[in-house]
Design a protein around this motif. Structure first.
Motif, short mmCIF file in Angstrom:
data_model
loop_
_atom_site.label_atom_id
_atom_site.label_comp_id
_atom_site.label_asym_id
_atom_site.label_seq_id
_atom_site.Cartn_x
_atom_site.Cartn_y
_atom_site.Cartn_z
N ALA A 208 28.81 91.70 9.55
CA ALA A 208 29.78 91.25 8.56
C ALA A 208 29.90 89.73 8.57
O ALA A 208 29.99 89.09 7.50
CB ALA A 208 31.13 91.90 8.83
N TRP A 209 29.93 89.12 9.75
CA TRP A 209 30.02 87.66 9.85
C TRP A 209 28.77 87.01 9.25
O TRP A 209 28.86 86.02 8.50
CB TRP A 209 30.18 87.26 11.32
CG TRP A 209 30.36 85.79 11.52
CD1 TRP A 209 29.41 84.89 11.90
CD2 TRP A 209 31.57 85.04 11.34
NE1 TRP A 209 29.94 83.62 11.98
CE2 TRP A 209 31.27 83.69 11.65
CE3 TRP A 209 32.87 85.37 10.98
CZ2 TRP A 209 32.23 82.68 11.58
CZ3 TRP A 209 33.82 84.36 10.90
CH2 TRP A 209 33.50 83.04 11.20
N CYS A 210 27.61 87.57 9.57
CA CYS A 210 26.35 87.03 9.05
C CYS A 210 26.31 87.12 7.52
O CYS A 210 25.94 86.16 6.84
CB CYS A 210 25.19 87.80 9.67
SG CYS A 210 23.56 87.07 9.38
N LEU A 211 26.73 88.26 6.98
CA LEU A 211 26.72 88.44 5.53
C LEU A 211 27.65 87.44 4.85
O LEU A 211 27.29 86.81 3.85
CB LEU A 211 27.13 89.87 5.19
CG LEU A 211 27.18 90.21 3.69
CD1 LEU A 211 25.81 90.07 3.05
CD2 LEU A 211 27.73 91.62 3.49
N ARG A 212 28.85 87.28 5.40
CA ARG A 212 29.82 86.39 4.77
C ARG A 212 29.37 84.94 4.79
O ARG A 212 29.59 84.20 3.84
CB ARG A 212 31.18 86.53 5.46
CG ARG A 212 32.24 85.60 4.88
CD ARG A 212 33.61 85.85 5.44
NE ARG A 212 34.15 87.14 5.02
CZ ARG A 212 35.37 87.58 5.33
NH1 ARG A 212 36.17 86.82 6.06
NH2 ARG A 212 35.78 88.77 4.91
N GLN A 256 39.31 99.17 12.36
CA GLN A 256 40.03 98.48 13.44
C GLN A 256 39.36 97.15 13.78
O GLN A 256 40.03 96.13 13.93
CB GLN A 256 40.09 99.36 14.69
CG GLN A 256 40.79 98.67 15.86
CD GLN A 256 41.09 99.61 17.00
OE1 GLN A 256 40.69 100.77 16.99
NE2 GLN A 256 41.78 99.13 18.02
N PHE A 257 38.05 97.15 13.90
CA PHE A 257 37.31 95.94 14.26
C PHE A 257 36.60 95.39 13.02
O PHE A 257 35.49 95.80 12.68
CB PHE A 257 36.32 96.23 15.39
CG PHE A 257 37.00 96.53 16.70
CD1 PHE A 257 37.66 95.53 17.38
CD2 PHE A 257 36.99 97.82 17.22
CE1 PHE A 257 38.31 95.80 18.60
CE2 PHE A 257 37.62 98.09 18.42
CZ PHE A 257 38.28 97.08 19.12
N HIS A 258 37.29 94.48 12.33
CA HIS A 258 36.81 93.93 11.08
C HIS A 258 36.99 92.42 11.08
O HIS A 258 37.56 91.85 12.04
CB HIS A 258 37.54 94.57 9.89
CG HIS A 258 39.03 94.60 10.07
ND1 HIS A 258 39.81 93.48 9.96
CD2 HIS A 258 39.87 95.63 10.38
CE1 HIS A 258 41.08 93.80 10.17
NE2 HIS A 258 41.15 95.10 10.42
N GLN A 276 29.05 83.70 15.90
CA GLN A 276 28.09 84.79 16.02
C GLN A 276 27.70 85.02 17.47
O GLN A 276 27.60 86.17 17.93
CB GLN A 276 26.86 84.50 15.16
CG GLN A 276 25.88 85.67 15.06
CD GLN A 276 26.33 86.75 14.09
OE1 GLN A 276 27.47 86.76 13.66
NE2 GLN A 276 25.44 87.67 13.77
N ALA A 277 27.45 83.95 18.20
CA ALA A 277 27.12 84.08 19.61
C ALA A 277 28.26 84.72 20.39
O ALA A 277 28.05 85.52 21.31
CB ALA A 277 26.78 82.71 20.20
N THR A 278 29.48 84.39 20.01
CA THR A 278 30.65 84.94 20.69
C THR A 278 30.82 86.43 20.36
O THR A 278 31.19 87.23 21.23
CB THR A 278 31.91 84.16 20.29
OG1 THR A 278 31.69 82.77 20.57
CG2 THR A 278 33.13 84.65 21.04
N LEU A 279 30.53 86.80 19.13
CA LEU A 279 30.61 88.22 18.76
C LEU A 279 29.55 89.04 19.50
O LEU A 279 29.80 90.17 19.91
CB LEU A 279 30.47 88.39 17.25
CG LEU A 279 31.61 87.81 16.41
CD1 LEU A 279 31.31 87.96 14.92
CD2 LEU A 279 32.94 88.47 16.76
N LEU A 280 28.37 88.45 19.68
CA LEU A 280 27.34 89.14 20.47
C LEU A 280 27.82 89.29 21.91
O LEU A 280 27.67 90.36 22.52
CB LEU A 280 26.02 88.37 20.41
CG LEU A 280 24.82 89.06 21.04
CD1 LEU A 280 23.53 88.71 20.28
CD2 LEU A 280 24.64 88.68 22.51
#
Length: 377
Positions: A208-212, A256-258, A276-280
């Motif tokens: 979702a982050w990558c798409l946005r 919940q996780f959005h 993105q690195a933090t989400l990974l």
């Protein structure tokens, strides 16, 4: 009855409809053999996918007309995928004993709404009756609600199949499904009870982050994350989410996780790549924490789902689990892209044979239950 079953699923990332045609065989020694005859992923219509993703990323409101329309549109997309898979496999509808459709999760609230004591529920759309009409194949759908009605979480539902296909005496194993949400199946080598539960986000937030921020539907091979640095403070704020500390059984979803949840934790001017690195890192650390707290003697982690193709994610998992073999299910003869769809083919088979599909040790249900609603032809 034919020994071929067709499974369909679209996961929490809504990145496509996975279809698998599988031949199952109950062996004389009590083991199960599963042969993937055909597997493919069919893309969503762009406008419909955007609508589904938007519903999962925020507290959107829907009219009853919206829900009814989506139920039909999703069913038609699933039916189209089933018909394409049958044709591409060189088969006809008469060759398929039954079709198992997961549908598209709209909301998953096994705790009740926001934990406020309201009735628990789970809602997957994709009218099974319409799929049966469109395909001419007996369709089993709505698998999760019976388990929730029995006091369970309705998820994860595939640990029984993981146990049948991937357990090995003498070796503690874990099957890690890396879809939009990550879930673990724990397979103790001493023959103890199988356990399984969601651990939190896997690909869903990163996609979702990558798409946005880039317009790409996913972070190919983790390239964007690899160009960033983990923001330790942001990671700590995300990991403080109370859900992570809750004991199994537990399950969750994109509702919940959005991204609204992520953006509420942002402070300052973290770059797109750093987030993105933090989400990974969030995916990796919550998976590792869950595994080490529930089966610390795990010797082998067998990965499946789309996240297996994210090289940065798989490398980070291996680095965080020294001494543990981290590998793809491909090494065990199971295509990682189609394990989940194979699971819903198996669940359809369980249902038409009158066999339970859930594991109470996994979902917390009051007992084994035959799952799903059968729509005959």
């Amino acid at each position: 009855m034919s020994d071929l079953f067709l499974g369909l699923i679209s996961g929490t990332s809504a990145d496509g409809i996975d279809a698998a045609i599988v031949r199952f065989d109950d062996r004389a020694d009590g083991t199960l053999h599963a042969e993937l005859r055909f597997g493919a992923t069919y893309p969503w219509d762009d406008a419909l996918r955007a609508r589904l993703v938007a519903l999962g990323q925020q507290a959107a409101s829907l009219t009853l007309d919206d829900v009814g329309e989506l139920d039909v549109l999703i069913a038609d997309a699933f039916a189209d995928a089933a018909l394409a898979a049958i044709a591409e496999a060189g088969l006809s509808a008469a060759d398929i004993a039954a079709l198992g459709s997961h549908g598209q999760t709209l909301r998953h609230r096994p705790y009740g709404r926001a934990g406020d004591g309201r009735a628990p529920f789970t809602l997957q759309l994709g009218d099974g009756a319409r799929i049966a009409e469109r395909t001419g194949v007996a369709t089993v759908a709505d698998f999760r609600r019976r388990d929730v009605a029995a006091g369970g979480h309705g998820a994860p539902l595939l640990p029984a199949l993981h146990a049948a296909l991937l357990s090995r005496a003498g070796e503690d194993r874990a099957v890690l499904n890396l879809g939009g949400i990550a879930n673990l199946t724990l397979l103790p080598g001493d023959g103890g009870p199988v356990r399984g539960f969601d651990t939190g986000p896997a690909n869903g937030l990163m996609d979702a982050w990558c798409l946005r921020h880039t317009g790409e539907a996913f972070d190919r091979d983790g390239a964007l994350a690899a160009h960033g640095r983990v923001d330790a403070a942001l990671l700590a704020r995300l990991r403080a989410e109370p859900w992570f500390a809750a004991p199994p059984p537990k399950s969750t979803g994109r509702d919940q996780f959005h991204l609204d949840w992520v953006e509420a934790a942002l402070q300052g001017d973290a770059s797109t790549a750093d987030v993105q690195a933090t989400l990974l890192a969030l995916s990796v650390t919550t998976i590792v924490d869950a595994l080490q707290s529930t089966q610390p003697g795990t010797a082998r982690v067998i990965g499946c789902g789309g996240g297996v193709h994210n090289g940065a994610l798989m490398r980070a998992l291996a680095e965080a689990l020294p001494g543990v073999v981290v590998e793809s299910s491909a090494g065990h003869g199971l295509d990682p892209d189609h394990v989940e769809a194979m699971g819903f083919a198996w669940l359809a088979r369980q249902t038409v044979l009158g066999r339970p599909g859930n594991l109470p040790s996994v979902t917390g249900a009051a007992g084994p239950r035959v799952l799903g609603v059968v729509h005959p032809v």
